[in-house]
Enzyme design. Structure first.
Site, PDB file in Angstrom:
ATOM      1  CG  ASP A  27      -2.162   0.861   1.055  1.00  0.00           C
ATOM      2  OD1 ASP A  27      -2.023   2.075   0.804  1.00  0.00           O
ATOM      3  OD2 ASP A  27      -3.271   0.324   1.153  1.00  0.00           O
ATOM      4  N   GLY A  71     -13.220   6.932  -2.269  1.00  0.00           N
ATOM      5  CA  GLY A  71     -13.748   7.541  -1.058  1.00  0.00           C
ATOM      6  C   GLY A  71     -15.259   7.518  -1.109  1.00  0.00           C
ATOM      7  CB  SER A  83     -17.759  -0.424  -6.971  1.00  0.00           C
ATOM      8  OG  SER A  83     -18.745   0.440  -6.493  1.00  0.00           O
ATOM      9  CB  ALA A  84     -22.939  -1.221  -5.917  1.00  0.00           C
ATOM     10  CB  CYS A  85     -20.035   2.871  -8.411  1.00  0.00           C
ATOM     11  SG  CYS A  85     -20.318   3.602  -6.795  1.00  0.00           S
ATOM     12  CE1 TYR A 125     -14.175   3.533  -6.630  1.00  0.00           C
ATOM     13  CE2 TYR A 125     -16.552   3.235  -6.610  1.00  0.00           C
ATOM     14  CZ  TYR A 125     -15.304   2.865  -6.177  1.00  0.00           C
ATOM     15  OH  TYR A 125     -15.174   1.830  -5.286  1.00  0.00           O
ATOM     16  CD  GLU A 144     -15.640  11.621   6.050  1.00  0.00           C
ATOM     17  OE1 GLU A 144     -14.536  11.531   5.481  1.00  0.00           O
ATOM     18  OE2 GLU A 144     -16.120  12.712   6.415  1.00  0.00           O
ATOM     19  CE  LYS A 145     -16.581   4.381   0.564  1.00  0.00           C
ATOM     20  NZ  LYS A 145     -16.125   3.107   1.028  1.00  0.00           N
ATOM     21  CE  LYS A 165     -22.156  14.848   8.565  1.00  0.00           C
ATOM     22  NZ  LYS A 165     -23.042  15.057   7.425  1.00  0.00           N
TER      23      LYS A 165
END
Ligand code: NAD
Length: 324
Positions: free
Chosen positions: A32, A76, A118-120, A149, A191-192, A200
């Site tokens: 990495d 991300g 990915s689902a994307c 993406y 972050e997701k 939050k």
């Protein structure tokens, strides 16, 4: 002893996968740009290196690994992926990593290779109405992902499938749907949604409101990390190559997710809707194919994963503030 290489071993899923492979008795090498942020890596060898560099890819693939897991990507959450500001980096960096890695894996005679898509990749036109979605694996064409993406992931799926066809490589492809859990980033912009909302809520004081991007009626499903790892390993041990969805089919709106976290926190908080990057209107994993091919599908309740994740993020925030 079986050997594995994990690319992206310093990332969220990669660092968990290294642990899982170690528990299963593998000798593991990780690579990495960075070490895992929250926990020391369990890898037997950990290389800090840039997989956009073909020489590094060649060096790291120094043996005919039994298994290679290619999870490295420039990625991300919505705040990183859907603003448009990072499109060139996302496409260039991730495509280079995949082009390099498939080539060196072929030359090193790697026995099995895993690619995290990915689902994307799914077309936006099938995700406009949260109550009539189509995310069957076969619905990916005609292609119209809603982000660069997603286009890069689809390109790389096709890259791997062509190496598999022409060079008989054993390559497996999974399409992950919103994986979350401990040791994932919860601040800084990458972050997701689950991690951002847990942060939050953890930071909010009694009676305050937390910000939600959009009207909060957009739907998603979220899969706890341990289920994702189970799915990856089951796919690798099967005769099926995919692409296959690895995701939860417990769909919630973002408002429902936020309310769930607020309830877990025990605080009295309200939601404040603001403008923000959103992605598709609805998304949920279709798990028919994974059930048919692997005889298994994730079934861990969302609330259990969220409880664990909220506590972990709350603890991390408390640790950070107590050392300041
Ligand atoms: P992550 O960002 O935590 O991990 C990716 C890792 O890749 C990072 O540690 C990063 O430093 C590393 N990396 C990036 N560029 C590199 C380079 N040039 N050389 C070496 N390493 C590099 O992300 P994650 O959530 O662990 O996701 C892992 C994989 O799963 C990614 O390919 C991602 O696209 C895919 N995925 C994840 C989700 C999810 O919900 N987490 C959903 C769909 C797909």
């Amino acid at each position: 002893m079986k050997t594995a290489l994990v690319c992206g071993a310093g990332g969220f899923i990669g660092s968990h996968l290294v642990e899982k492979l170690k528990e299963e008795g593998f000798w593991v090498k990780g690579i990495d740009l960075k070490y895992p942020e929250f926990k020391k890596s369990m890898a037997d060898e950990f290389i800090i290196g840039d997989l956009r560099d073909p020489q590094i890819c060649k060096q790291v693939t120094d043996r005919p690994f039994d298994e290679v897991y290619q999870l490295a990507a420039d990625m991300g959450g919505a705040g990183f992926t859907f603003t448009g500001d990072n499109d060139a980096d996302i496409m260039y960096n991730s495509a280079l990593i995949n082009l390099n890695m498939v080539n060196v894996a072929l030359k090193a005679k790697v026995k099995k290779y895993f690619y995290s898509s990915s689902a994307c990749v799914y077309p936006e036109y099938n995700q406009l109405n949260p109550t009539s979605l189509n995310l069957k694996e076969s619905s990916v064409y005609p292609a119209l992902p809603d982000s660069e993406y997603g286009w890069e992931k689809l390109f790389s799926e096709r890259l791997y499938q062509s190496f598999s066809r022409n060079y008989k490589m054993n390559i497996k492809i999974a399409r992950f749907h919103n994986i979350f859990g401990d040791y994932g980033v919860y601040e800084g912009g990458r972050e997701k949604a689950p991690a951002a909302l847990c942060r939050k809520v953890a930071l909010a004081k009694e009676g305050e409101s937390i910000e939600i991007w959009g009207d909060g009626l957009q739907t998603r499903s979220f899969l706890y990390i341990s289920e994702c790892l189970k799915g990856i390993r089951k796919l690798m041990d099967s005769h099926f190559s995919g692409p296959v969805n690895i995701g939860s089919d417990e769909m919630v709106t973002i408002n429902e997710l936020a309310e769930m976290i607020i309830k877990i926190s025990g605080k009295n908080l309200s939601l404040r809707h603001i403008e923000g990057p959103l992605g598709v209107r609805g998304r949920n994993s279709d798990n028919e194919l994974i059930k048919k091919k692997l005889g298994w599908a994730p079934n861990y309740p969302l609330v259990k994963g969220i409880e664990k994740n909220y506590l972990w993020i709350k603890n991390e925030i408390e640790k950070a503030t107590s050392t300041q």
